[in-house]
Design a protein around this motif. Structure first.
Motif, PDB file in Angstrom:
ATOM      1  N   ASP A   1       0.939  -1.066   0.054  1.00  0.00           N
ATOM      2  CA  ASP A   1      -0.045   0.106  -0.095  1.00  0.00           C
ATOM      3  C   ASP A   1       0.706   1.254  -0.018  1.00  0.00           C
ATOM      4  OD1 ASP A   1      -2.109  -1.625   0.023  1.00  0.00           O
ATOM      5  OD2 ASP A   1      -2.596  -1.645   1.955  1.00  0.00           O
ATOM      6  N   PHE A   2       1.983   1.365   0.901  1.00  0.00           N
ATOM      7  CA  PHE A   2       2.777   2.547   0.858  1.00  0.00           C
ATOM      8  C   PHE A   2       3.303   2.811  -0.511  1.00  0.00           C
ATOM      9  CE2 PHE A   2       6.800   0.028   0.567  1.00  0.00           C
ATOM     10  CZ  PHE A   2       7.619   0.987   0.388  1.00  0.00           C
ATOM     11  N   LEU A   3       3.734   1.665  -1.374  1.00  0.00           N
ATOM     12  CA  LEU A   3       4.302   2.052  -2.618  1.00  0.00           C
ATOM     13  C   LEU A   3       3.411   2.951  -3.608  1.00  0.00           C
ATOM     14  CD1 LEU A   3       6.556   1.709  -4.606  1.00  0.00           C
ATOM     15  CD2 LEU A   3       5.685  -0.380  -5.337  1.00  0.00           C
ATOM     16  N   ASP A   4       1.945   2.740  -3.706  1.00  0.00           N
ATOM     17  CA  ASP A   4       0.959   3.313  -4.218  1.00  0.00           C
ATOM     18  C   ASP A   4       0.896   4.860  -3.887  1.00  0.00           C
ATOM     19  OD1 ASP A   4       0.433   1.017  -5.807  1.00  0.00           O
ATOM     20  OD2 ASP A   4      -1.050   0.259  -4.598  1.00  0.00           O
ATOM     21  N   LYS A   5       1.027   4.861  -2.447  1.00  0.00           N
ATOM     22  CA  LYS A   5       0.823   6.198  -1.790  1.00  0.00           C
ATOM     23  C   LYS A   5       2.215   6.986  -2.077  1.00  0.00           C
ATOM     24  CE  LYS A   5      -0.177   8.635   2.480  1.00  0.00           C
ATOM     25  NZ  LYS A   5      -0.724   8.545   3.871  1.00  0.00           N
ATOM     26  N   LEU A   6       3.273   6.322  -2.177  1.00  0.00           N
ATOM     27  CA  LEU A   6       4.803   7.168  -2.432  1.00  0.00           C
ATOM     28  C   LEU A   6       4.616   7.489  -3.935  1.00  0.00           C
ATOM     29  CD1 LEU A   6       7.590   7.810  -1.687  1.00  0.00           C
ATOM     30  CD2 LEU A   6       8.157   5.482  -2.284  1.00  0.00           C
ATOM     31  N   ILE A   7       4.318   6.454  -4.754  1.00  0.00           N
ATOM     32  CA  ILE A   7       4.101   7.071  -6.276  1.00  0.00           C
ATOM     33  C   ILE A   7       3.343   8.072  -6.367  1.00  0.00           C
ATOM     34  CG2 ILE A   7       3.670   6.018  -8.574  1.00  0.00           C
ATOM     35  CD1 ILE A   7       4.732   3.346  -7.669  1.00  0.00           C
ATOM     36  N   ARG A   8       2.226   7.991  -5.810  1.00  0.00           N
ATOM     37  CA  ARG A   8       1.099   9.197  -6.092  1.00  0.00           C
ATOM     38  C   ARG A   8       1.725  10.522  -5.499  1.00  0.00           C
ATOM     39  NH1 ARG A   8      -2.482   6.929  -3.641  1.00  0.00           N
ATOM     40  NH2 ARG A   8      -2.512   7.934  -1.378  1.00  0.00           N
ATOM     41  N   ILE A   9       2.264  10.429  -4.389  1.00  0.00           N
ATOM     42  CA  ILE A   9       3.027  11.824  -3.886  1.00  0.00           C
ATOM     43  C   ILE A   9       4.054  12.120  -4.773  1.00  0.00           C
ATOM     44  CG2 ILE A   9       4.169  12.857  -2.136  1.00  0.00           C
ATOM     45  CD1 ILE A   9       2.646  11.007  -0.289  1.00  0.00           C
ATOM     46  N   SER A  10       5.039  11.127  -5.178  1.00  0.00           N
ATOM     47  CA  SER A  10       6.143  11.509  -6.085  1.00  0.00           C
ATOM     48  C   SER A  10       5.807  12.349  -7.178  1.00  0.00           C
ATOM     49  CB  SER A  10       7.111   9.924  -6.339  1.00  0.00           C
ATOM     50  OG  SER A  10       7.382   9.714  -4.970  1.00  0.00           O
ATOM     51  N   LYS A  11       4.816  11.951  -7.842  1.00  0.00           N
ATOM     52  CA  LYS A  11       4.485  12.527  -9.209  1.00  0.00           C
ATOM     53  C   LYS A  11       4.375  13.908  -9.381  1.00  0.00           C
ATOM     54  CE  LYS A  11       1.816   8.607 -11.057  1.00  0.00           C
ATOM     55  NZ  LYS A  11       0.600   8.091 -11.628  1.00  0.00           N
ATOM     56  N   SER A  12       4.307  14.609  -8.250  1.00  0.00           N
ATOM     57  CA  SER A  12       4.310  16.082  -7.928  1.00  0.00           C
ATOM     58  C   SER A  12       5.817  16.632  -7.869  1.00  0.00           C
ATOM     59  CB  SER A  12       3.466  16.586  -6.831  1.00  0.00           C
ATOM     60  OG  SER A  12       2.323  16.272  -7.217  1.00  0.00           O
ATOM     61  N   TYR A  13       6.857  15.593  -7.803  1.00  0.00           N
ATOM     62  CA  TYR A  13       8.308  16.128  -7.368  1.00  0.00           C
ATOM     63  C   TYR A  13       9.140  15.532  -8.685  1.00  0.00           C
ATOM     64  CZ  TYR A  13       6.646  16.903  -2.648  1.00  0.00           C
ATOM     65  OH  TYR A  13       5.967  17.548  -1.648  1.00  0.00           O
ATOM     66  N   ASP A  14      10.564  16.126  -8.692  1.00  0.00           N
ATOM     67  CA  ASP A  14      11.335  15.757  -9.719  1.00  0.00           C
ATOM     68  C   ASP A  14      12.373  14.738  -9.353  1.00  0.00           C
ATOM     69  OD1 ASP A  14      10.643  18.274 -11.011  1.00  0.00           O
ATOM     70  OD2 ASP A  14      11.669  19.432  -9.742  1.00  0.00           O
ATOM     71  N   ILE A  15      12.444  14.317  -8.026  1.00  0.00           N
ATOM     72  CA  ILE A  15      13.487  13.656  -7.281  1.00  0.00           C
ATOM     73  C   ILE A  15      13.110  12.893  -6.277  1.00  0.00           C
ATOM     74  CG2 ILE A  15      15.813  13.191  -6.844  1.00  0.00           C
ATOM     75  CD1 ILE A  15      16.615  15.632  -8.463  1.00  0.00           C
ATOM     76  N   LEU A  16      13.147  11.671  -6.126  1.00  0.00           N
ATOM     77  CA  LEU A  16      13.262  11.028  -4.705  1.00  0.00           C
ATOM     78  C   LEU A  16      14.431  10.369  -4.393  1.00  0.00           C
ATOM     79  CD1 LEU A  16      11.500   9.511  -2.565  1.00  0.00           C
ATOM     80  CD2 LEU A  16      11.389   7.644  -3.821  1.00  0.00           C
TER      81      LEU A  16
END
Length: 255
Positions: free
Chosen positions: A2-17
């Protein structure tokens, strides 16, 4: 997960993780930790540039640095060492690169839209002309895996100390060579080091609670592995605020 889906969803608004992990042996802790070895690949598959630290704490001077041959220090953890092995594998390294940063390098996976991060020689470890300052200019997420900001995930704090030029650190220059013996580039690394005359009354580690307000995800996974996600500039801003209040990591007693 579950956390990966949430992480990817948040990351889409950013340039780098950026992923920092203090886990020394992910392979021996069951299926969930082993899953994290593939996390940079999973993230980069979504179009997000994902980086892990590949720091080298080598005291030999001058520094000789080769992106594919200079092994990260073991203290950096299993995830970083895994990515270094992937970088060395010609069948897998087409979308991996390591920054030209002696001591504080990062291995990135994915295709950068900005060639500066890939091709620039970063002569400052911290401060105005460093890779950490470049992160300020981008939208960067900071993921702590198996550690929190008060225990092991410190480079943005050292960068924060450098920006206002705290009294207990000063800039020193270290000669270094990038490349191999036949085709190396010589330069000088500016490193913001602790002053030798500084005597510390105590070493106050930053408490993770200092950064709770910036936490976008806070999970405790199996095997007591903590995962926290932050906006990099929020972490840096809180660090600078603590330094201004003289509440930060070191209390020096200078001669």
């Amino acid at each position: 997960m579950d956390f990966l889906d949430k992480l990817i969803r948040i990351s889409k608004s950013y340039d780098i993780l950026i992923i920092h992990s203090s886990l020394k042996n992910l392979r021996g802790l069951g299926p969930t930790p082993r899953y994290f070895l593939n996390l940079p690949q999973l993230i980069s598959n979504t179009g997000i540039l994902c980086g892990v630290p590949a720091f080298t704490f080598n005291q030999v001077k001058p520094i000789r640095y080769n992106t594919n041959l200079t092994e990260p220090s073991k203290e950096i953890g299993s995830l970083s060492l895994h990515q270094f092995r992937e970088l060395q594998n010609p069948q897998k390294n087409s979308n991996l690169f390591r920054t030209l940063t002696p001591i504080h390098s990062y291995i990135f996976q994915g295709h950068s839209k900005d060639n500066i991060i890939k091709n620039k020689i970063w002569n400052d470890s911290f401060g105005e002309f460093s890779l950490f300052n470049y992160f300020e200019s981008k939208k960067v997420l900071w993921l702590n895996l198996g550690c929190k900001n008060g225990k092991g995930a410190y480079p943005f704090i050292r960068h924060a100390e450098c920006l206002p030029k705290v009294s207990y650190r000063n800039s020193i220059e270290i000669p270094f060579f990038i490349g191999n013996l036949s085709t190396s580039v010589e330069s000088q690394l500016r490193y913001y080091a602790m002053k030798t005359e500084a005597k510390f009354i105590r070493d106050k580690l930053v408490f993770s609670q200092d950064f709770d307000k910036s936490c976008l995800i806070d999970l405790r996974l199996e095997h007591n592995i903590w995962l926290t996600l932050h906006c990099y500039n929020d972490l840096l801003g809180q660090s600078l605020s603590n330094i201004e209040k003289d509440e930060f990591s070191f209390y020096p007693n200078l001669k």
